[in-house]
Design a protein around this motif. Structure first.
Motif, PDB file in Angstrom:
ATOM      1  N   HIS A   3      -6.602  -2.591   3.839  1.00  0.00           N
ATOM      2  CA  HIS A   3      -5.638  -2.077   2.861  1.00  0.00           C
ATOM      3  C   HIS A   3      -5.245  -0.639   3.194  1.00  0.00           C
ATOM      4  O   HIS A   3      -6.092   0.213   3.436  1.00  0.00           O
ATOM      5  CB  HIS A   3      -6.232  -2.140   1.449  1.00  0.00           C
ATOM      6  CG  HIS A   3      -5.270  -1.718   0.385  1.00  0.00           C
ATOM      7  ND1 HIS A   3      -4.202  -2.498   0.005  1.00  0.00           N
ATOM      8  CD2 HIS A   3      -5.220  -0.594  -0.371  1.00  0.00           C
ATOM      9  CE1 HIS A   3      -3.531  -1.869  -0.944  1.00  0.00           C
ATOM     10  NE2 HIS A   3      -4.123  -0.708  -1.189  1.00  0.00           N
TER      11      HIS A   3
ATOM     12  N   GLY B 110       0.815  -1.210   0.000  1.00  0.00           N
ATOM     13  CA  GLY B 110       0.000   0.000   0.000  1.00  0.00           C
ATOM     14  C   GLY B 110       0.850   1.262   0.000  1.00  0.00           C
ATOM     15  O   GLY B 110       0.559   2.228  -0.712  1.00  0.00           O
TER      16      GLY B 110
ATOM     17  N   CYS C 180      -6.278   2.975   6.849  1.00  0.00           N
ATOM     18  CA  CYS C 180      -6.623   1.720   6.167  1.00  0.00           C
ATOM     19  C   CYS C 180      -8.138   1.582   6.031  1.00  0.00           C
ATOM     20  O   CYS C 180      -8.891   2.047   6.884  1.00  0.00           O
ATOM     21  CB  CYS C 180      -6.087   0.537   6.970  1.00  0.00           C
ATOM     22  SG  CYS C 180      -4.333   0.652   7.333  1.00  0.00           S
TER      23      CYS C 180
END
Length: 180
Positions: A68, A21, A62
């Protein structure tokens, strides 16, 4: 830092699972102030994640449903109770309100948990999205610095200086719209 949950997001310390990420938004920084953070490999991302995981001043943002990493928030404390703040988000997740949602929770954390009295953010004069975000957060434009800082160079190698706004918010101003 203690984990914070909003309706759609989790704010937490960085963890080793965040490397992909982080690479997604640091591989091509769109704002010059993040050029020093530019990375190109998963290994470089893992090293940055390791450093950030040990530093509470970096907060991973996230998605609550997948975990994510879509961006980060950060602060720098200036004694005794002033904090410089900033953010960096993955462009793929723009326009969905994630920045506003996460930063609102971040402001509450800084004012209530860390005892901040004053917060401020620098925003380049061509970064319209962050300017609008500051305004939505209730921050006021305090100053405009001409040729304030250089993050990049012109083709001839001379520094390119950025014109930069400063936005700020006092805890007492924040409390008017966010009573505890």
């Amino acid at each position: 830092m203690q984990q914070i949950e909003t309706h759609r997001l989790i704010l937490r310390n960085f963890s080793e699972t965040d490397s992909q990420g982080l690479l997604e938004y640091l591989a091509n920084p769109r704002v010059n102030c993040f050029l020093d953070d530019k990375i190109s490999t998963l290994e470089e991302a893992a090293l940055k994640v390791q450093k950030r995981s040990e530093d509470d001043s970096y907060v991973a943002v996230c998605l609550i449903d997948s975990g994510h990493l879509i961006g980060e928030l950060f602060y720098l404390k200036e004694e005794p109770d002033t904090y410089s703040i900033g953010w960096h988000f993955n462009a793929q997740f723009e326009g969905k309100g994630y920045a506003s949602e996460s930063i609102m929770a971040f402001l509450k954390y800084l004012f209530i948990q860390l005892g901040a009295r004053r917060l401020y953010a620098y925003v380049e004069d061509d970064n319209y999205r962050s300017q609008k975000l500051c305004e939505r957060l209730g921050m006021r434009k305090e100053g405009y610095f001409i040729e304030f800082v250089s993050m990049t160079k012109y083709e001839d190698g001379s520094p390119k200086y950025e014109n930069t706004f400063q936005y700020a918010l006092l805890k007492k101003e924040w409390l008017i719209n966010n009573p505890i």
